[in-house]
Write a protein that holds these residues in place. Structure first.
Motif, PDB file in Angstrom:
ATOM      1  N   GLN A  19     -17.060  20.208 -19.838  1.00  0.00           N
ATOM      2  CA  GLN A  19     -17.457  19.004 -19.341  1.00  0.00           C
ATOM      3  C   GLN A  19     -18.250  18.167 -20.211  1.00  0.00           C
ATOM      4  OE1 GLN A  19     -18.122  18.501 -14.898  1.00  0.00           O
ATOM      5  NE2 GLN A  19     -20.301  17.885 -15.638  1.00  0.00           N
ATOM      6  N   THR A  58     -15.812  13.176 -19.235  1.00  0.00           N
ATOM      7  CA  THR A  58     -15.017  13.604 -18.014  1.00  0.00           C
ATOM      8  C   THR A  58     -15.879  14.020 -16.891  1.00  0.00           C
ATOM      9  OG1 THR A  58     -15.508  16.008 -18.958  1.00  0.00           O
ATOM     10  CG2 THR A  58     -13.707  14.762 -20.047  1.00  0.00           C
ATOM     11  N   GLN A 106     -14.117  15.278 -13.090  1.00  0.00           N
ATOM     12  CA  GLN A 106     -14.320  16.637 -12.534  1.00  0.00           C
ATOM     13  C   GLN A 106     -15.120  16.666 -11.260  1.00  0.00           C
ATOM     14  OE1 GLN A 106     -13.505  19.575 -13.505  1.00  0.00           O
ATOM     15  NE2 GLN A 106     -12.439  18.970 -15.398  1.00  0.00           N
TER      16      GLN A 106
END
Length: 375
Positions: free
Chosen positions: A276, A280, A284
């Protein structure tokens, strides 16, 4: 990092509810390494370093400092990050800062968790003596005894012991001054934020009775005791601390992360979180909150039924990598290899023979890996 702001690390989506994490004396924000990534699935997590610890400048506090001074620094950090109202969790001195924040800035603290901490720390004298010891001889001697003060016998976290040894002696001593002067017992009843107290059952520094005293005084507060944990429970028993914090702070993404782990497995979720990035993180959080926290937790369908539907959809769209992941998930959800084969045979009728042929190859490989047989 400027010399006027606490060093910090931010994780999770910038649009998620903010959660600030405070450290214990002698540690850095690494204290939260096993907890913060999980919490960041549902929150914008900001963990910070005490002055003279980790990356924070030693000059942020001086002799005669108070816990109130540290609370002011936390508010300044929140302001600099554009955070108005936030949830807060802190360990030991970091927990004392949380109590101070909830009393002094009630409109800023939405929810509070106080871990292995106290409303008072045994009077001024022990801390005055420790401050004098550190100012005179540095931190090497105290660092050597850190394991016995922080953990149950046989457990250690070398990174945290190194943080203890490397802290600035003057700033550490100023934090001791703050602990010496701290006593919030007569103001606990003023705390209005939902409050959770977490005690390490083996904690000699702030034993469960200290947390129980706070729980009895703060209206509506809850108390959780963690067996097998000493003073730094987030490092020694991170799973138990996570369970308590998730239940307290709530959120669909928190429950979604739990379901995601149960269905896809810890290894997959750990890899996803390790990859991550700030780019992103929002995606997520969306997956944890919407797919896993809302859809997969809907009781209308069982997890077995959801696995069957998911396998069919993945075959239809040719998502072979995701199909392999969900064949494993289907096994966790109770489907037998024969039932998985029956689902894939059904897809041959409605999704096409070539798609089913590829799906059978993928599933056979996964099932063979699980059984230890040649694919």
């Amino acid at each position: 990092m400027t010399d006027t702001l606490l060093n910090h690390r931010t994780e999770g989506s910038g649009t998620a509810p903010p959660l600030l994490l405070g450290p214990s004396l002698g540690t850095s924000y690494a204290l939260w390494d096993k907890v913060a990534p999980e919490l960041s699935a549902a929150h914008r997590v900001v963990r910070w370093d005490l002055p003279g610890h980790g990356g924070s400048a030693a000059g942020l506090i001086g002799p005669g400092a108070t816990v109130g001074d540290l609370a002011v620094l936390v508010i300044a950090l929140a302001d600099a990050l554009g955070i108005g109202r936030f949830a807060y969790a802190g360990v030991s001195l970091g927990g004392a800062v949380g109590l101070e924040l909830a009393v002094r800035y009630p409109r800023r603290v939405s929810s509070l968790a106080v871990i292995c901490s106290s409303a008072h720390f045994g009077g001024a004298r022990p801390w005055e003596e420790r401050a004098a010891l550190v100012r005179g001889g540095g931190l090497a001697e105290l660092a050597r005894s850190a394991d016995s003060r922080w953990f149950t016998p046989g457990f250690t976290v070398p990174e945290l012991v190194r943080d203890h040894r490397d802290a600035d002696p003057e700033a550490y001593a100023a934090c001791c001054d703050a602990l010496a002067a701290f006593d919030l017992r007569d103001r606990l009843a003023r705390i209005g934020a939902p409050t959770l107290l977490v005690a390490g059952r083996e904690d000699p520094a702030t034993p469960p009775a200290h947390l129980r005293e706070i729980a009895d005084a703060v209206p509506g507060a809850a108390l959780v005791e963690i067996p097998g944990a000493s003073h730094l429970a987030p490092a020694e028993r991170p799973e138990a601390v996570l369970t308590a914090l998730r239940a307290h702070f709530g959120g669909d993404a928190a429950s979604g992360t739990r379901v995601r782990r149960e269905v896809l497995g810890d290894a997959h979720v750990d890899r996803a979180q390790a990859r991550q990035t700030p780019f992103t993180a929002r995606f997520q959080e969306f997956i944890s909150r919407y797919a896993w926290g809302e859809v997969w937790t809907d009781p209308t369908l069982s997890r077995r039924e959801r696995s069957m539907i998911t396998l069919t959809a993945l075959v239809a769209h040719g998502h072979s990598d995701e199909l392999a992941l969900h064949v494993r998930a289907a096994r966790r959800n109770g489907l037998t290899p024969e039932e998985i084969g029956a689902v894939l045979l059904q897809t041959a009728v409605y999704c096409g023979v070539p798609a089913a042929n590829s799906a059978f190859a993928t599933a056979q490989r996964v099932l063979a890996e699980e059984s230890g047989e040649p694919s």
